[in-house]
Design a protein around this motif. Structure first.
Motif, PDB file in Angstrom:
ATOM      1  N   UNK A   1       0.830  -1.211   0.000  1.00 16.41           N
ATOM      2  CA  UNK A   1       0.000   0.000   0.000  1.00 16.41           C
ATOM      3  C   UNK A   1       0.863   1.259   0.000  1.00 16.41           C
ATOM      4  N   UNK A   2       1.888   1.269   0.857  1.00 14.25           N
ATOM      5  CA  UNK A   2       2.783   2.431   0.926  1.00 14.25           C
ATOM      6  C   UNK A   2       3.565   2.588  -0.370  1.00 14.25           C
ATOM      7  N   UNK A   3       4.037   1.476  -0.950  1.00 13.48           N
ATOM      8  CA  UNK A   3       4.795   1.542  -2.200  1.00 13.48           C
ATOM      9  C   UNK A   3       3.930   2.082  -3.337  1.00 13.48           C
ATOM     10  N   UNK A   4       2.698   1.583  -3.436  1.00 14.72           N
ATOM     11  CA  UNK A   4       1.819   2.032  -4.508  1.00 14.72           C
ATOM     12  C   UNK A   4       1.484   3.512  -4.363  1.00 14.72           C
ATOM     13  N   UNK A   5       1.336   3.970  -3.125  1.00 16.63           N
ATOM     14  CA  UNK A   5       1.044   5.389  -2.892  1.00 16.63           C
ATOM     15  C   UNK A   5       2.182   6.260  -3.419  1.00 16.63           C
ATOM     16  N   UNK A   6       3.430   5.847  -3.178  1.00 14.72           N
ATOM     17  CA  UNK A   6       4.565   6.636  -3.640  1.00 14.72           C
ATOM     18  C   UNK A   6       4.741   6.531  -5.154  1.00 14.72           C
ATOM     19  N   UNK A   7       4.456   5.371  -5.717  1.00 12.54           N
ATOM     20  CA  UNK A   7       4.514   5.242  -7.172  1.00 12.54           C
ATOM     21  C   UNK A   7       3.442   6.109  -7.834  1.00 12.54           C
ATOM     22  N   UNK A   8       2.294   6.239  -7.166  1.00 14.01           N
ATOM     23  CA  UNK A   8       1.231   7.101  -7.694  1.00 14.01           C
ATOM     24  C   UNK A   8       1.662   8.567  -7.716  1.00 14.01           C
ATOM     25  N   UNK A   9       2.585   8.931  -6.815  1.00 14.54           N
ATOM     26  CA  UNK A   9       3.075  10.309  -6.780  1.00 14.54           C
ATOM     27  C   UNK A   9       3.731  10.667  -8.115  1.00 14.54           C
ATOM     28  N   UNK A  10       4.479   9.729  -8.673  1.00 13.48           N
ATOM     29  CA  UNK A  10       5.130  10.004  -9.958  1.00 13.48           C
ATOM     30  C   UNK A  10       4.104  10.303 -11.046  1.00 13.48           C
ATOM     31  N   UNK A  11       2.998   9.567 -11.022  1.00  9.67           N
ATOM     32  CA  UNK A  11       1.944   9.793 -12.020  1.00  9.67           C
ATOM     33  C   UNK A  11       1.312  11.171 -11.847  1.00  9.67           C
ATOM     34  N   UNK A  12       1.107  11.583 -10.605  1.00  9.45           N
ATOM     35  CA  UNK A  12       0.507  12.889 -10.356  1.00  9.45           C
ATOM     36  C   UNK A  12       1.438  14.019 -10.779  1.00  9.45           C
ATOM     37  N   UNK A  13       2.719  13.904 -10.451  1.00  9.99           N
ATOM     38  CA  UNK A  13       3.672  14.949 -10.819  1.00  9.99           C
ATOM     39  C   UNK A  13       3.760  15.075 -12.341  1.00  9.99           C
ATOM     40  N   UNK A  14       3.637  13.935 -13.046  1.00 13.78           N
ATOM     41  CA  UNK A  14       3.715  13.947 -14.513  1.00 13.78           C
ATOM     42  C   UNK A  14       2.562  14.728 -15.143  1.00 13.78           C
ATOM     43  N   UNK A  15       1.494  14.962 -14.387  1.00 12.52           N
ATOM     44  CA  UNK A  15       0.388  15.784 -14.909  1.00 12.52           C
ATOM     45  C   UNK A  15       0.810  17.246 -15.086  1.00 12.52           C
ATOM     46  N   UNK A  16       1.839  17.640 -14.335  1.00 10.21           N
ATOM     47  CA  UNK A  16       2.316  19.025 -14.408  1.00 10.21           C
ATOM     48  C   UNK A  16       3.695  19.136 -15.034  1.00 10.21           C
ATOM     49  N   UNK A  17       4.542  18.121 -14.835  1.00  6.77           N
ATOM     50  CA  UNK A  17       5.926  18.162 -15.306  1.00  6.77           C
ATOM     51  C   UNK A  17       6.133  17.030 -16.311  1.00  6.77           C
ATOM     52  N   UNK A  18       6.571  17.379 -17.506  1.00 11.99           N
ATOM     53  CA  UNK A  18       6.719  16.399 -18.584  1.00 11.99           C
ATOM     54  C   UNK A  18       8.176  15.978 -18.733  1.00 11.99           C
ATOM     55  N   UNK A  19       8.406  14.661 -18.853  1.00 10.34           N
ATOM     56  CA  UNK A  19       9.719  14.149 -19.216  1.00 10.34           C
ATOM     57  C   UNK A  19      10.778  14.181 -18.137  1.00 10.34           C
ATOM     58  N   UNK A  20      10.396  14.292 -16.878  1.00 13.22           N
ATOM     59  CA  UNK A  20      11.381  14.336 -15.786  1.00 13.22           C
ATOM     60  C   UNK A  20      11.130  13.214 -14.783  1.00 13.22           C
ATOM     61  N   UNK A  21      10.728  12.047 -15.273  1.00 10.91           N
ATOM     62  CA  UNK A  21      10.408  10.928 -14.384  1.00 10.91           C
ATOM     63  C   UNK A  21      11.601  10.514 -13.530  1.00 10.91           C
ATOM     64  N   UNK A  22      12.801  10.517 -14.116  1.00 12.51           N
ATOM     65  CA  UNK A  22      13.986  10.104 -13.363  1.00 12.51           C
ATOM     66  C   UNK A  22      14.251  11.060 -12.202  1.00 12.51           C
TER      67      UNK A  22
END
Length: 331
Positions: free
Chosen positions: A18-39
């Motif tokens: 549950x905790x891991x998925x929550x943090x992985x979801x953070x990357x998806x949310x940030x990508x809504x505003x910031x493009x191409x900086x996943x690393x």
């Protein structure tokens, strides 16, 4: 619920997932505003999991400020931004004592460092005295004013930015202060497809000051982060992996191109970040690939090139890449 030999509570697999998925979801949310900086987003999460700080290097306009704001929104954390300038004083960052004429006493007024995510923008544009004002905050998670320590909020992360091109009028961070940063992350200019997506979003009305309108929402919080930190602390590190980390670090000290090699603090940082990356990847143990993945961001700011190598145009990342290719990998 299990208990580790150290007495700490160990999260069960469901809590960890549950905790891991929550943090992985953070990357998806940030990508809504910031493009191409996943690393870079992943690096910021690793720093949060490892109780560390990040030095962000990139030219102006690659969304460094937007990234920190989007990350704080997705994690529901408080954030503040300080523009570092030549006339900025230490008290402008940490806070200061202010005289209250009504009570005839001095009261402490908190500075912007009292937050969860502090964006220290263009940190190399302020004099060393003000740069040093962050040292205690970064290392001890507290600020001392008039001899009284004042604890900072938890979690606490400094994301300091600097421009890799324009050095006129700057004060380069000394090696001792660079070593306090867990990771140095480079934010490159976007690929053509990513840059087209950025322009398309702006043409459609995207406002970087209104993250809610962009759809960025809270998907995790400080409790999820604390649970994840406890899980990361119990990721197994085999003796062979410890030896591999030590061999990599020791190789930087004998590399002909380096004037300064990595200290034992750098080895500890590589261990901790490799653990965090292994856990985010769904494993309970560290592999050599985890170490390799974090070697450059973890070590590139802890070494210094020989003057001759600098004149020859040698890049730190290239030397570290050669070391990674030459040090035997445990099987």
């Amino acid at each position: 619920m299990n208990e580790h030999p150290s007495g700490q509570r160990v999260l069960d697999p469901l809590e960890q997932d549950t905790a891991r998925q929550a943090l992985l979801d953070v990357r998806r949310e940030v990508a809504k505003a910031v493009v191409g900086q996943d690393a870079t987003v992943t690096g910021m999460l690793i720093a949060l999991l490892s109780h560390g700080h990040v030095l962000l290097e990139g030219v102006p306009g690659v969304a460094k400020t937007l990234l920190v704001r989007a990350l704080s929104a997705a994690l529901d954390l408080d954030t503040k931004r300080v523009q570092f300038t030549p006339d900025l004083m230490p008290g402008d960052v940490t806070g200061s004592l202010v005289y209250d004429s009504h009570t005839s006493e001095f009261t402490f007024r908190e500075g912007p460092v009292f937050t969860n995510l502090l964006l220290a923008d263009e940190i190399n544009r302020t004099p060393p005295k003000t740069q040093a004002s962050l040292l205690e905050a970064m290392e001890e998670r507290q600020v001392s004013v008039d001899g009284e320590p004042r604890p900072l909020p938890t979690p606490f992360l400094v994301a300091a930015t600097q421009n890799p091109v324009e050095y006129e009028g700057t004060y380069p961070l000394p090696e001792a202060q660079l070593d306090r940063f867990l990771l140095k992350l480079t934010m490159p200019l976007p690929e053509r497809a990513d840059e087209m997506e950025v322009i398309r979003r702006h043409a459609a009305g995207f406002d970087p000051r209104d993250l809610a309108a962009a759809g960025v929402r809270k998907v995790a919080d400080a409790q999820d982060l604390e649970r994840a930190r406890r899980a990361v602390a119990h990721v197994d590190v085999a003796t062979e992996i410890v030896g591999y980390i030590v061999d990599l670090v020791r190789a930087t000290r004998s590399a002909p191109s380096f004037l300064l090699g990595v200290s034992p603090r750098g080895a500890t940082a590589l261990l901790n970040t490799s653990r965090a990356w292994a856990w985010l990847s769904g494993r309970t143990f560290v592999t050599p690939d985890d170490v390799k993945a974090l070697a450059l961001p973890c070590l590139r700011h802890r070494v210094a090139l020989q003057p001759e190598a600098q004149m020859d145009g040698v890049r730190v990342d290239d030397v570290l890449g050669s070391i990674l290719a030459s040090v035997p990998v445990p099987r």
